[in-house]
Motif scaffolding. Structure first.
Motif: not given
Length: 700
Positions: A465, A537, A463, A545
């Protein structure tokens, strides 16, 4: 006629000497035999060959019985080498070294005798001296051709050149003017200027500094007359050298004139204006005018020079005319006032551009265009000029190679000519060149990696992040390799496993400034400079994620083309969410299965179409993106002969099985025909069994 000599005598009451003599290496001169009258005074003469002649002096006292010691008064004309010593014959002897016999005047010996016992005053007697010299003079001429008005110089040879009387003044005559000059090395030069045409005889009447003795004890300062025949022809133009090689033509020089010194043309008249043209024939273009002011002591003439047109020495001579008749030649550059009309800059590997921007640490060529640039003295404020073989210097164009130091701390460098600003200046701006993107690194797991080292997609098993881009300001400027601010743009795309676009974001004007290791760090201070990392993000709506398997994150980092004058660099970072296996519920239709039940010795007949519902694990190829391997393993239920409708007595049953299947890997196939191998437990007959056979798969 001989020139009278001068001597000085000091009367005495009583004679001190009976006789005096001077002895050279070849002759002896005595006061009783070698005297000559100079202005009525008997004078002891002697011949000499050198100015520092050394002679022996003998003094004979008048009264030898009661003679007191004699002494010789010192003078600067000679040096007494020995003290006066009395000889056996009663005379006193010494040696004298004369200092400069040619130019010394009023030579004399002053002899004194001490007082006797009667208390009478000391006696003194003066002996005048006259040096005589023999001097010969000759004139050797190899070319006896002269031109009227043209001065010619000849060399005179003499046995005693220092004894020749030289005044340096012109002696005027109807046929010739001449003068005699002495050079520092002792050479005699005769300057002759003819005045009349034809065969003419030059007669030189020169005198000496020291006389010679003629028969009858007569003194003569006159040298024998030198005669030389010359063939005098009509005058030809003489070149007059100016003291300046270039004159600037402007409003001041045209109205007031420029001071110019020319050779004396002999026929120049003071306070007169002469015309200067560019051709010998009448009617030439007026180039300038000369106004004669005064004669100088070095036989030159001070003039006012008024230019009216430009001229180059390479274009030919200039003719000084009087009433349209050429008299003399001269030549010099008459150039317009220096005017700079255009300045261009050439950067290494580029083209000439009117933009005058340069960068620290850069070497550029600067081209100036205009008029009168040949005599310009261009300098750049606090910038050194590098000598170059390719430099150009003409009247219309100048090219300089200029180095801008890395530590240059001004915003512009003024261009000067002869210390005066020209109105042009080089604008100093920081380098703004695209640097390779190795100063950008990306973190998507544990460690940061330079984006330039990511060649191709990165398959990440896990994954993600976050994806963070970090910047290294110290990796931009290194030493004198300067690049300046880096203007970057980011294009962020997320794509699902099928290639469909999930999200698109663009970030522009990401400014990265060089770090403190740069020599220009103080000049990069800008609030736009970014020092913190860039997190995806914080930009994306669907976080990294939260992406599905085999989704891809594509980030394109590139330089903004509008900020640079050259193509920048582009680098694409592609992250793929890799998986090793896949779990799914699969429904297939095995057909034609061969089954072998427990306690049976052989496989049964081919069965009909069955129905299999399996929970299967699919395995991905490790070196390919979203490509399954051709086999699966699963467990589930199989309804044997579920679709065998041809016989009511068909052997139907439901079993729990573990199956391995081999599938074709073609993605575009909707119907597949896998092969099955496995076994399980039949719930109807409560038996273990094995099965093998093909099947039909449907992909929606």
């Amino acid at each position: 006629m001989p020139r009278n000599a001068a001597a000085q005598t000091i009367p005495t009451d009583q004679s001190v000497l009976r006789e005096a003599s001077l002895r050279a290496d070849t002759a002896t001169y005595s006061l009783s035999r070698n005297t000559v009258l100079v202005q009525g005074t008997p004078t002891l003469y002697f011949w000499f060959r050198r100015d520092d002649e050394t002679l022996e002096l003998r003094l004979y006292p008048a009264n030898t019985s009661t003679a007191k010691p004699l002494r010789l008064r010192r003078t600067l004309d000679y040096q007494q080498l020995d003290s006066l010593t009395k000889e056996t014959d009663g005379s006193f002897r010494t040696r004298l070294k004369f200092q400069n016999l040619t130019s010394s005047q009023f030579l004399r010996l002053v002899v004194e005798q001490a007082a006797d016992s009667a208390g009478r005053a000391p006696l003194r007697q003066v002996v005048p001296l006259l040096p005589l010299a023999r001097t010969s003079l000759a004139l050797r001429v190899t070319d006896n051709e002269l031109f009227v008005g043209e001065e010619k110089v000849f060399e005179l040879t003499s046995s005693n050149p220092r004894n020749v009387h030289v005044t340096g003044e012109w002696v005027r005559g109807p046929e010739f003017d001449y003068r005699l000059l002495a050079e520092s090395n002792g050479m005699l030069r005769l300057h002759v200027l003819p005045n009349q045409l034809g065969q003419r005889t030059l007669q030189l009447r020169l005198q000496t500094e020291r006389p010679t003795l003629l028969p009858g004890n007569k003194l003569s300062y006159q040298l024998p007359v030198l005669k030389q025949e010359f063939n005098v022809k009509a005058s030809r133009l003489r070149f007059l050298s100016p003291d300046q090689r270039s004159v600037t033509m402007d409003d001041v020089s045209r109205r007031r004139g420029v001071e110019l010194i020319l050779d004396n043309g002999r026929s120049f008249e003071l306070h007169r204006t002469y015309r200067i043209e560019d051709q010998e024939e009448p009617g030439g273009e007026l180039i300038a005018e000369i106004y004669t002011r005064q004669y100088l002591s070095n036989d030159r003439v001070l003039c006012y020079f008024r230019p009216y047109n430009t001229h180059r020495q390479t274009a030919g001579y200039l003719y000084i005319k009087e009433n349209d008749a050429p008299r003399y030649l001269t030549n010099l550059d008459i150039t317009p006032q220096t005017v700079i009309r255009n300045v261009q800059v050439l950067h290494r590997g580029g083209e000439w551009t009117p933009g005058l921007s340069v960068s620290p640490g850069e070497t550029v060529d600067v081209r100036l265009e205009g008029e009168g640039l040949q005599k310009a003295r261009v300098s750049f404020e606090d910038l050194p000029v590098i000598p170059s073989d390719s430099s150009v210097r003409t009247d219309a164009r100048l090219v300089y190679r200029v180095r801008v130091p890395v530590s240059y701390d001004k915003r512009k460098s003024t261009i000067y000519n002869l210390g005066q600003p020209t109105g042009y200046a080089l604008s100093v701006r920081e380098f703004q060149r695209p640097h390779p993107l190795d100063f950008v690194s990306v973190t998507y797991g544990d460690a940061a990696r330079q984006i330039t080292k990511l060649n191709g997609p990165v398959l990440y098993d896990g994954t993600i992040r976050d994806v963070v881009f970090q910047f290294n300001p110290a990796g931009i400027d290194k030493g004198e390799q300067l690049f300046g601010k880096q203007f970057l743009s980011f294009e962020i795309r997320t794509v699902n496993a099928k290639g469909d676009l999930v999200e698109l974001r663009n970030i522009d004007n990401v400014v990265i400034c060089p770090g403190d290791n740069s020599p220009r760090a103080a000049f990069y201070a800008d609030k736009q400079c970014r020092t913190d990392p860039l997190s995806l993000n914080s930009i994306l709506s669907r976080k990294t994620y939260d992406l599905d398997e085999w989704s891809r994150i594509l980030v394109t980092v590139k330089h903004q083309a509008s900020q640079y004058g050259e193509p920048g660099y582009t680098q694409t970072v592609e992250l793929v969410l890799k998986r090793r296996y896949k779990f799914d519920i699969d429904v297939s239709f095995p057909a034609g299965l061969l089954t072998r039940k427990q306690k049976e010795d052989k496989f049964g007949d081919l069965g009909g179409i069955s129905l299999a519902t399996l929970a299967q694990f699919s395995f991905y190829s490790p070196n390919k993106i979203n490509r399954l391997r051709p086999y699966k393993i699963g467990a589930g239920f199989v309804a044997l002969n579920a679709f065998n409708l041809g016989s009511s007595t068909a052997n139907r049953d439901l079993g729990v099985v573990i199956l391995g299947s081999v599938y074709p890997t073609r993605r575009e196939a909707k119907f597949t025909f896998p092969l099955y191998l496995g076994g399980g437990y039949l719930l109807g007959t409560s038996q273990w069994f094995f099965m093998l056979g093909p099947g039909i798969g449907v992909r929606l």
